[in-house]
Scaffold this active site. Structure first.
Site, mmCIF file in Angstrom:
data_model
loop_
_atom_site.group_PDB
_atom_site.id
_atom_site.type_symbol
_atom_site.label_atom_id
_atom_site.label_comp_id
_atom_site.label_asym_id
_atom_site.label_seq_id
_atom_site.Cartn_x
_atom_site.Cartn_y
_atom_site.Cartn_z
ATOM 1 N N GLU A 288 46.602 48.273 33.903
ATOM 2 C CA GLU A 288 47.015 48.749 32.574
ATOM 3 C C GLU A 288 47.862 47.707 31.866
ATOM 4 O O GLU A 288 47.696 47.462 30.671
ATOM 5 C CB GLU A 288 47.794 50.070 32.696
ATOM 6 C CG GLU A 288 47.911 50.828 31.373
ATOM 7 C CD GLU A 288 49.028 50.354 30.462
ATOM 8 O OE1 GLU A 288 48.964 50.626 29.255
ATOM 9 O OE2 GLU A 288 49.975 49.683 30.944
ATOM 10 N N ASP B 227 50.094 49.414 38.586
ATOM 11 C CA ASP B 227 50.568 48.045 38.366
ATOM 12 C C ASP B 227 51.817 48.083 37.484
ATOM 13 O O ASP B 227 52.071 49.072 36.787
ATOM 14 C CB ASP B 227 49.486 47.159 37.732
ATOM 15 C CG ASP B 227 49.080 47.604 36.321
ATOM 16 O OD1 ASP B 227 48.957 48.824 36.088
ATOM 17 O OD2 ASP B 227 48.887 46.730 35.451
#
Ligand code: BES
Ligand code: MN
Ligand code: MN
Length: 458
Positions: free
Chosen positions: A153, A89
């Site tokens: 994250e 991400d």
């Protein structure tokens, strides 16, 4: 590198780069629900690439949020196992108009890859898949490997902790290897040996029950934005010390020797200032700039809003004001305790004319990684082989909250083998990653595997 691996690298490196560009094109922004489908698609893309690279048991592990992509290669249960962690991400690319080229249409300029996630963490994570493919290509994979690549994250890894707890056996390994940090430069390689923790809160200052005419009521009713500004200003004293009671109680103070050792790492204050176009730095009295961004805790406002911010002028006394505040923590501060101390302090300093609300967001604990471990020594030797210089151990100011859980849940130490540069503009417009950094990373990783195995066995 052994000659046939070197040959494979030369023959395939431009494909490696093109695959990374493909990955950057997928806008896997975890914070913005608008990109939900893209984040899932990125996990699928990664799964395919993991299979192509030669991993076994590749799966997309669903979570309450975005999935974790897992894959492994167990060549011999008696060999050491490396657990590779990374994230697919990325941060939101806003503000888009400050990018010189669109964030999800990567381009290579001056031998740098420009695009959101180029460095954090797509470029760095993908080096591991390519290094693995290379080692497998001529059967020179020295260790078992498990890949665990997450998609949350940048929003605090909330679902990865429970995943670790539920999969302690599956994730059994000897070390965690992460490339999601930076080094000083290609000429001065370094290995990250610490990360700061994080407490993140949102505050709300509540005044009258509705927006008011600032002439009719102004002067008699507390303006939440005025009050919030004053409260925020009071969170640091004249020495830039944080005023939250108890904030420094648990802070680990380094010895004079440790600080002297740290100060040996090359750092040029003038070029630091020139790069940021600032006339002076700022920070807690008694500590250096390097210390401000590594061994000392901080408190920063990340955003603040309220009232009228549209075109022209509107005379309004707003009903509410808001701010997002992050505190970076150092060993032995606890994120939960600091959030509590902040909440108490903030409520205490609020005048009777307003109400305040503090909402905790994600947090994470600080970590320090050992430099006398097999894994650190293997990483240092790998860097030395490829960069021609011994790396400098250096604590970073950033946070990767899951790293503390690798230790507390899985009982594993982490090696932070980062190849980014602080100047790569991660989280900012025009994020980039040096093509040379990407390639050097791919070349360094196999040496880590080799030395980790040799040192582990002996
Ligand atoms: N890769 C960064 C952390 C980082 C960057 C560490 C550079 C060391 C050097 C990571 O993706 C990140 O941005 N972490 C966030 C925390 C998270 C909870 C949003 C951070 O540090 O702000
Ligand atoms: Mn990252
Ligand atoms: Mn990040």
């Amino acid at each position: 590198m052994n000659p046939s691996v070197q040959q494979y690298f030369e023959d395939n490196k431009s494909r490696f780069l093109n695959e990374l560009l493909e990955l950057i094109k997928l806008p896997s922004v975890s914070a913005d629900p608008k990109f939900r489908d893209d984040v899932f698609e990125t996990a699928e893309w990664l799964k395919k690439k993991m299979i192509n690279a030669g991993a076994d048991n590749v799966e997309i592990c669903p979570t309450a949020g975005y999935p974790i992509v897992y894959g492994e290669k167990i060549i011999d249960p008696d060999l050491p196992t490396i657990l590779v962690y990374g994230h697919y991400d990325v941060q939101p690319a806003d503000p888009y108009d400050l990018w010189d080229s669109p964030p999800f249409e990567p381009v290579i300029k001056d031998n740098k890859i420009y695009g959101r996630g180029a460095c954090d963490d797509k470029g760095q994570m993908y080096m591991h898949l390519k290094a693995f493919e290379m080692m497998l290509s001529n059967e020179s994979l020295p260790c078992n490997v498990k890949f665990m690549i997450e998609g949350e994250e940048e929003v605090g890894s909330d679902n990865l902790g429970p995943f670790l707890e539920a999969n302690v056996e599956k994730l059994k390994a000897d070390v965690v290897l992460v490339s999601d940090t930076s080094m000083i430069s290609l000429d001065t390689p370094s290995i990250t040996t610490g990360l700061r923790g994080l407490s993140y809160v949102e505050v709300e200052v509540i005044g009258p029950n509705r927006d008011l005419h600032s002439g009719v009521y102004g002067g008699a009713v507390a303006n939440p934005i005025n009050i919030l500004s004053k409260m925020i200003a009071s969170l640091h004293d004249e020495n830039n010390h944080i005023t939250v009671e108890g904030f420094y109680d648990d802070v680990e103070e380094l010895t004079a020797d440790e600080r002297a050792e740290m100060a040996k790492a090359p750092f040029d204050l003038d070029s630091y200032k020139a790069d940021l176009e600032i006339d002076d730095v700022h920070g807690e009295k008694g500590y250096s700039t390097k210390e401000h961004t590594s061994i000392r805790p901080t408190l920063d406002v990340n955003g603040m809003w309220g009232g009228y911010i549209g075109e022209g002028a509107k005379t309004v006394l707003p009903s509410k004001a808001y701010a997002k505040i992050s505190m970076r923590l150092v060993p032995n501060q606890s994120s939960e305790k600091i959030t509590e101390l902040f909440q108490k302090h903030f409520e205490q300093i609020a005048p009777a004319s307003v109400k305040v609300k503090v909402t905790p967001h994600h947090g994470g604990e600080p970590v320090v990684t050992p430099i006398d471990s097999t894994a650190y020594k293997a990483a240092a030797k790998a860097i030395e082989d490829v960069f021609g210089k011994k790396p400098i151990p250096e604590r970073s100011g950033g946070s990767i909250p899951i790293v503390a859980l690798f230790e507390s849940v899985l009982g594993l130490k982490t090696v932070l083998l980062g190849f980014g540069l602080d100047s790569d503009a991660i989280h900012s417009p025009n994020e980039h990653f040096g093509v040379a950094n990407f390639y050097k990373g791919i070349q360094t990783i196999p040496f880590f595997y080799k030395y980790f195995k040799e040192m582990h066995i002996s």
